[in-house]
Write an enzyme that holds these catalytic residues in place. Sequence first.
Site, PDB file in Angstrom:
ATOM      1  CG  ASP A 372      -1.889   1.071   1.311  1.00  0.00           C
ATOM      2  OD1 ASP A 372      -2.255   1.592   0.241  1.00  0.00           O
ATOM      3  OD2 ASP A 372      -2.306   1.436   2.422  1.00  0.00           O
ATOM      4  CD  GLU A 375      -0.322   5.558  -3.945  1.00  0.00           C
ATOM      5  OE1 GLU A 375       0.210   5.757  -2.843  1.00  0.00           O
ATOM      6  OE2 GLU A 375      -1.185   4.697  -4.125  1.00  0.00           O
ATOM      7  CG  ASP A 451      -7.841   4.652   0.559  1.00  0.00           C
ATOM      8  OD1 ASP A 451      -7.789   3.430   0.764  1.00  0.00           O
ATOM      9  OD2 ASP A 451      -6.904   5.427   0.840  1.00  0.00           O
TER      10      ASP A 451
HETATM   11  C1  GLC Z   1      -4.573   3.271   2.944  1.00  0.00           C
HETATM   12  C2  GLC Z   1      -5.098   2.068   2.174  1.00  0.00           C
HETATM   13  C3  GLC Z   1      -6.145   1.366   2.981  1.00  0.00           C
HETATM   14  C4  GLC Z   1      -5.547   0.969   4.328  1.00  0.00           C
HETATM   15  C5  GLC Z   1      -5.005   2.198   5.056  1.00  0.00           C
HETATM   16  C6  GLC Z   1      -4.272   1.843   6.342  1.00  0.00           C
HETATM   17  O1  GLC Z   1      -5.561   4.223   3.055  1.00  0.00           O
HETATM   18  O2  GLC Z   1      -5.552   2.420   0.906  1.00  0.00           O
HETATM   19  O3  GLC Z   1      -6.627   0.247   2.306  1.00  0.00           O
HETATM   20  O4  GLC Z   1      -6.508   0.349   5.112  1.00  0.00           O
HETATM   21  O5  GLC Z   1      -4.106   2.887   4.213  1.00  0.00           O
HETATM   22  O6  GLC Z   1      -3.211   1.009   6.086  1.00  0.00           O
END
Ligand code: GLC
Length: 757
Positions: A372, A375, A451
């Site tokens: 995650d 980017e 998200d």
């Molecule tokens: C980001 C991710 C989400 C995750 C969060 C905490 O927002 O996109 O899926 O739960 O981080 O790690």
Amino acid sequence: MIRKTTYGYTVEKKDLYLDIAFYADNIVRFAYSTEEKLPDSTLAVIAKPQKTEVELEANVIKTNQLKIVIDEDTLKVSIYDLEGNLLSRDKAISTDKPKVEKQLIWENGFYGVGEKYAWLNKKGTETANWNTDVLGVAPLHNPRLKEYHTSIPFYIGLDNEKAYGIYFDNSHRTYFDFGKTKDDVVSFSAEGGNLDYYFIYDKKVSEVVKGYSLLTGTMPLPRKDFLGYQQCRWSYENREQLMEVATRMRKEGIPCDVLYLDIDYMVDYKVFTVDSEKFNEFREMLKRLKGMGYKVVVIIDPGVKVEEGYSVYEDGKARDYYVKDAEGKDYVGEVWPGDAVFPDFLRKEVREWWAELHKDLLEDGVEGIWNDMNEPSDFSTETKTIPEDCVHKTDDGEEKLHSEIHNMYGTLEAIGTYEGLRKLQPNKRPFLLTRAAFAGCQRYAALWTGDNSSIWEHLESSMPMFMNLGLSGYTFIGADVGGFDGDSNGELLARWTQLGAFTPLFRNHSAQGTINQEPWCFGEETLEITKKYIKLRYEFITYLYNLMRHSSLTGEPVMRPLFYHYQNDEKTHNINDQFLYGENIMVCPIVRPGADRRMIYIPEGEWYDYWTGEKIEGGQYIIKEAPIDILPIYVKAGAILPKDEVVEFVGQEEKTLHIHFYAGANGEYDLYLDDGMSFEYEDGVYSLVKFTMEDNKEKLVIKSEVNKDNYKIPALKLHIHGVDNKANVTLNGENLEVNEDFTVDVDKAEFELVVER
Ligand code: GLC
């Protein structure tokens, strides 16, 4: 001057060169440069140019499919098919700031460009590619945002009779304008790098998609169990919470294969640590979960906490592995752990180091990795990513600005992780999930669309997003079922689970501080409906697995817009809320609150209502009643579909496989079977059974043939739909009495069934 090269031609004009190279009769690269040297390709392109039959006459290059006319004064090109139809014409090109303007001639619609909000057809809109932590810069995914977590600079132009794809091989920030600024111009451009693009032509859009996959590769065959239902939450904060979810699933009889640990399993969000107070006896816990049929995936973000004494940070620092700022110091940004540095995944040795760090987690029993914030996300800047003047280093020590590497950062991380997992567990197919991606990332990781929010608009918009991702080479995709941000509710979760059951990645996930949204959180009715559709997912899991295999071989997506198979029917070019699941199943989700019916376009041919068995003639719009427990699904005559008996998790026990035949047209189906887990299929350890159905006025003949028999073929039971006459049926030449619903047990995988009409 036009000169022949090994794979095509070079055209030279003063200080500018255009290299034209062929990858097939219908796939051509146009690379412009100021030196007589081909620009470097990005990591996306894996194909090599091919010696192709071409001829040159004056300024015209001809292949077996295309005619390319080159203007030697300007280096602009025009492309025709062999019948002389103009396919593409440059209006203007510039190489300082790479840009092409092409004439918008005949295109009825534009599609592709990966993960984008808004409708399927991008005609009249513009977009841009710069991997972005969307919630960092906007409160909500919405159609006015152009930059999402993923950048795939590829688009398709099509009409009823022809299609082309353009892949712009440039990792800088790129822009696309599909007739927005000027209605007769389609253009693409970049902030830096080269003007280097590929043109793929075919009459059929499906062939264009395959051509793009030839250039950028396909998804590796995934593990079958990861196609099961996945449950996530930010976060299951301790062992008790996680075990409670695991136990409740089984108690409620909800099939589920995968559970996730979000950031709170770590100590202070330090990657590659496990908080043993919250998750005591981590290894033993994973073992217990495994015994219950669960696979556990843990999140790994790229940001490494700056903290003296933290071994990962110190080790990376000692090796000089982090991205630098403009002054040459380690760039320090801010992510969940506070101050953080970012590994420079551009270098192989950094990727290998990172990969090796996964060893302990795997030894503990973790089965998948979730990448995650790659980017990469950085809370400390206005753009929510690291500055463009940060510096990366190549394997040869050459420095590259982040502005060039940015869009590939997540993919570079995925390459490291995927290759690392393969090395650490050589006979297990890795499962890797990523948020950020560039073209080609499908070779390493599944992708979820980041998200979203628990709103109906995001349920609706996920469909065109999936279809465009599929056309852009990405098959293993899904969105957070139920919605991530904000509070979900029973009706929304029920409808979202219905769609989720037909997306390759089927994961329910929600954000911290929002209402819980596991299937049982909104009362009995929602529980029953979500359970029904999670079970339906498991009934179709072998079917899905076969589609995934097909995609791994060809690049054809699982979720397809209707025009993928009905391109000559213009009505299909703008259908946003129906999709084909493989060629023969059509899924039509309900995406509005309170809706208990919807309009559906049935394309040509004869179709069956999946639930009632009713036959419907294609080429018409219908209104379908769809109360909250009904997701409208249609099956095409001629379809042959394998269906499983429901289990709690994939591989729990061996069950009979049911093969459903939908009479009314000829059809065939290749059933592929393997262990769903290892790489032994690469050595031929799999089975292939071919089913054919021939239907004419006099009789229906169903046959099967075992074409490969190296993996156990389960017991088969046949179900025939759409046949009234149950007299005069023979199985392998013997008369057969059939029951009301026309099911037949066969004791051998090879058989012939004949029904006299
Ligand atoms: C980001 C991710 C989400 C995750 C969060 C905490 O927002 O996109 O899926 O739960 O981080 O790690």
